[in-house]
Design a protein around this motif. Structure first.
Motif, PDB file in Angstrom:
ATOM      1  N   PHE A  80       0.781  -1.126   0.099  1.00  0.00           N
ATOM      2  CA  PHE A  80       0.064  -0.004   0.272  1.00  0.00           C
ATOM      3  C   PHE A  80       0.858   1.105  -0.015  1.00  0.00           C
ATOM      4  N   ALA A  81       0.632   2.271  -0.728  1.00  0.00           N
ATOM      5  CA  ALA A  81       1.242   3.484  -0.918  1.00  0.00           C
ATOM      6  C   ALA A  81       0.942   4.200   0.664  1.00  0.00           C
ATOM      7  N   GLY A  82       1.739   5.356   0.633  1.00  0.00           N
ATOM      8  CA  GLY A  82       1.309   6.285   1.936  1.00  0.00           C
ATOM      9  C   GLY A  82       2.474   5.892   3.114  1.00  0.00           C
ATOM     10  N   ALA A  83       2.575   7.042   3.812  1.00  0.00           N
ATOM     11  CA  ALA A  83       3.617   7.014   5.111  1.00  0.00           C
ATOM     12  C   ALA A  83       2.886   6.315   6.112  1.00  0.00           C
ATOM     13  N   TYR A  84       1.557   6.242   6.162  1.00  0.00           N
ATOM     14  CA  TYR A  84       0.736   5.691   7.275  1.00  0.00           C
ATOM     15  C   TYR A  84       0.042   4.365   7.074  1.00  0.00           C
ATOM     16  N   LEU A  85      -0.047   3.486   7.573  1.00  0.00           N
ATOM     17  CA  LEU A  85      -0.821   2.172   7.280  1.00  0.00           C
ATOM     18  C   LEU A  85      -1.783   1.998   8.336  1.00  0.00           C
ATOM     19  N   LEU A  98      -4.752  -2.787   5.759  1.00  0.00           N
ATOM     20  CA  LEU A  98      -5.971  -2.603   5.081  1.00  0.00           C
ATOM     21  C   LEU A  98      -5.879  -1.413   4.128  1.00  0.00           C
ATOM     22  N   ALA A  99      -5.113  -0.411   4.557  1.00  0.00           N
ATOM     23  CA  ALA A  99      -5.007   0.798   3.713  1.00  0.00           C
ATOM     24  C   ALA A  99      -3.758   1.535   4.047  1.00  0.00           C
ATOM     25  N   GLY A 100      -3.256   2.481   2.952  1.00  0.00           N
ATOM     26  CA  GLY A 100      -2.295   3.332   3.410  1.00  0.00           C
ATOM     27  C   GLY A 100      -2.392   4.553   2.776  1.00  0.00           C
ATOM     28  N   ASP A 101      -2.056   5.719   3.429  1.00  0.00           N
ATOM     29  CA  ASP A 101      -2.034   6.910   2.910  1.00  0.00           C
ATOM     30  C   ASP A 101      -0.957   7.914   3.730  1.00  0.00           C
ATOM     31  N   ASP A 102      -0.977   8.862   2.956  1.00  0.00           N
ATOM     32  CA  ASP A 102       0.013  10.009   3.571  1.00  0.00           C
ATOM     33  C   ASP A 102      -0.634  10.955   4.826  1.00  0.00           C
ATOM     34  N   ASP A 103      -1.849  10.664   4.981  1.00  0.00           N
ATOM     35  CA  ASP A 103      -2.358  11.350   6.078  1.00  0.00           C
ATOM     36  C   ASP A 103      -2.984  10.190   7.008  1.00  0.00           C
ATOM     37  N   PRO A 104      -2.586  10.412   8.222  1.00  0.00           N
ATOM     38  CA  PRO A 104      -3.020   9.231   9.240  1.00  0.00           C
ATOM     39  C   PRO A 104      -4.430   9.353   9.566  1.00  0.00           C
ATOM     40  N   ARG A 105      -5.043  10.277   9.311  1.00  0.00           N
ATOM     41  CA  ARG A 105      -6.648  10.474   9.648  1.00  0.00           C
ATOM     42  C   ARG A 105      -7.341   9.490   8.509  1.00  0.00           C
ATOM     43  N   GLU A 109      -9.710   6.557   8.999  1.00  0.00           N
ATOM     44  CA  GLU A 109     -11.113   6.539   8.514  1.00  0.00           C
ATOM     45  C   GLU A 109     -11.329   5.245   7.657  1.00  0.00           C
ATOM     46  N   TYR A 110     -10.491   4.819   6.873  1.00  0.00           N
ATOM     47  CA  TYR A 110     -10.641   3.634   6.042  1.00  0.00           C
ATOM     48  C   TYR A 110     -11.355   2.367   6.978  1.00  0.00           C
ATOM     49  N   MET A 111     -10.941   2.284   8.193  1.00  0.00           N
ATOM     50  CA  MET A 111     -11.241   1.379   9.020  1.00  0.00           C
ATOM     51  C   MET A 111     -12.250   1.350   9.818  1.00  0.00           C
ATOM     52  N   ARG A 112     -13.392   2.609   9.525  1.00  0.00           N
ATOM     53  CA  ARG A 112     -14.620   2.645  10.200  1.00  0.00           C
ATOM     54  C   ARG A 112     -15.467   1.492  10.274  1.00  0.00           C
ATOM     55  N   ARG A 113     -15.535   0.885   9.065  1.00  0.00           N
ATOM     56  CA  ARG A 113     -16.639  -0.022   8.797  1.00  0.00           C
ATOM     57  C   ARG A 113     -16.280  -1.277   9.389  1.00  0.00           C
ATOM     58  N   ALA A 114     -14.909  -1.541   9.321  1.00  0.00           N
ATOM     59  CA  ALA A 114     -14.560  -2.909   9.915  1.00  0.00           C
ATOM     60  C   ALA A 114     -14.533  -2.797  11.501  1.00  0.00           C
ATOM     61  N   MET A 115     -14.470  -1.823  12.141  1.00  0.00           N
ATOM     62  CA  MET A 115     -14.489  -1.289  13.218  1.00  0.00           C
ATOM     63  C   MET A 115     -15.870  -1.317  13.779  1.00  0.00           C
ATOM     64  N   PHE A 146      -6.988  -2.837  15.933  1.00  0.00           N
ATOM     65  CA  PHE A 146      -6.890  -1.936  15.050  1.00  0.00           C
ATOM     66  C   PHE A 146      -5.679  -0.854  15.549  1.00  0.00           C
ATOM     67  N   ARG A 147      -4.844  -0.343  14.573  1.00  0.00           N
ATOM     68  CA  ARG A 147      -3.794   0.531  14.726  1.00  0.00           C
ATOM     69  C   ARG A 147      -3.539   1.154  13.581  1.00  0.00           C
ATOM     70  N   VAL A 148      -2.860   2.603  13.766  1.00  0.00           N
ATOM     71  CA  VAL A 148      -2.279   3.116  12.445  1.00  0.00           C
ATOM     72  C   VAL A 148      -1.037   3.493  12.771  1.00  0.00           C
ATOM     73  N   VAL A 149      -0.229   3.004  11.918  1.00  0.00           N
ATOM     74  CA  VAL A 149       1.364   3.249  12.130  1.00  0.00           C
ATOM     75  C   VAL A 149       1.888   3.688  10.947  1.00  0.00           C
ATOM     76  N   LYS A 150       2.956   4.582  11.655  1.00  0.00           N
ATOM     77  CA  LYS A 150       4.053   4.881  10.427  1.00  0.00           C
ATOM     78  C   LYS A 150       4.894   4.125   9.697  1.00  0.00           C
ATOM     79  N   ARG A 151       4.687   4.041   8.459  1.00  0.00           N
ATOM     80  CA  ARG A 151       5.565   3.111   7.680  1.00  0.00           C
ATOM     81  C   ARG A 151       6.993   3.254   8.123  1.00  0.00           C
ATOM     82  N   GLU A 152       8.016   2.148   8.162  1.00  0.00           N
ATOM     83  CA  GLU A 152       9.087   1.947   8.590  1.00  0.00           C
ATOM     84  C   GLU A 152       9.612   1.844   7.154  1.00  0.00           C
ATOM     85  N   ASN A 153      10.816   2.790   7.095  1.00  0.00           N
ATOM     86  CA  ASN A 153      11.619   2.862   5.794  1.00  0.00           C
ATOM     87  C   ASN A 153      12.819   1.671   5.602  1.00  0.00           C
TER      88      ASN A 153
END
Length: 153
Positions: A80-85, A98-105, A109-115, A146-153
């Motif tokens: 997945f692309a993005g700095a946050y997973l 489940l998703a990746g985005d440069d914006d952690p929010r 938000e992508y996980m709302r339905r799963a939650m 559930f969690r949102v993490v910064k991608r490790e480079n």
């Protein structure tokens, strides 16, 4: 532990071959379709036949099982692309991205339905998203995490 030991002798190819006849029947009946159409129709079937929590819950369970098999099966990995997973896991299974985005929010938000499916209250969802953005790990009453993490480079 290898895939054969963990799954009682079945490998990735064995599991794929179990599904192949169903896909063949489906594509014979509906020639203009793809594998994703069969999967979507099975999820609709779960809704119509009133499986517990419907097609979305079946899809989450299937992805959790599939992802849990990945560490023992040497297959490709979707990136997945993005700095946050946005990640989830069921019980002690491995993390499923489940998703990746440069914006952690946006990732949260992508996980709302799963939650919601696993019991988080809709009325409290905005606060849960804020918690995920702040780096908190959220756990449902039945052990879904559930969690949102910064991608490790």
């Amino acid at each position: 532990m290898d895939g054969q030991a963990y799954f009682g002798g079945e490998t990735t190819t064995d599991r794929a071959n179990r599904a192949r006849p169903a896909l063949q029947l489906y594509t014979d009946a509906h020639p203009e379709t793809e594998l994703s159409d069969l999967i979507a129709d099975l999820l609709h079937l779960a809704d119509v036949d009133e499986y517990p929590d419907g097609g979305e819950a079946v899809a989450l369970a299937a992805m959790s099982a599939y992802q849990g098999e990945q560490p023992t099966w040497p297959t490709g990995h979707s990136e997945f692309a993005g700095a946050y997973l946005a990640q989830a896991r069921a019980g002690d299974k491995g993390w499923l991205t489940l998703a990746g985005d440069d914006d952690p929010r946006a990732a949260a938000e992508y996980m709302r339905r799963a939650m919601q499916i696993v019991g988080f209250r809709t009325s409290e969802m905005a606060g849960h998203v804020d918690d995920l953005v702040a780096g908190h790990v959220l756990t449902s009453d039945d052990g879904h995490v559930f969690r949102v993490v910064k991608r490790e480079n």
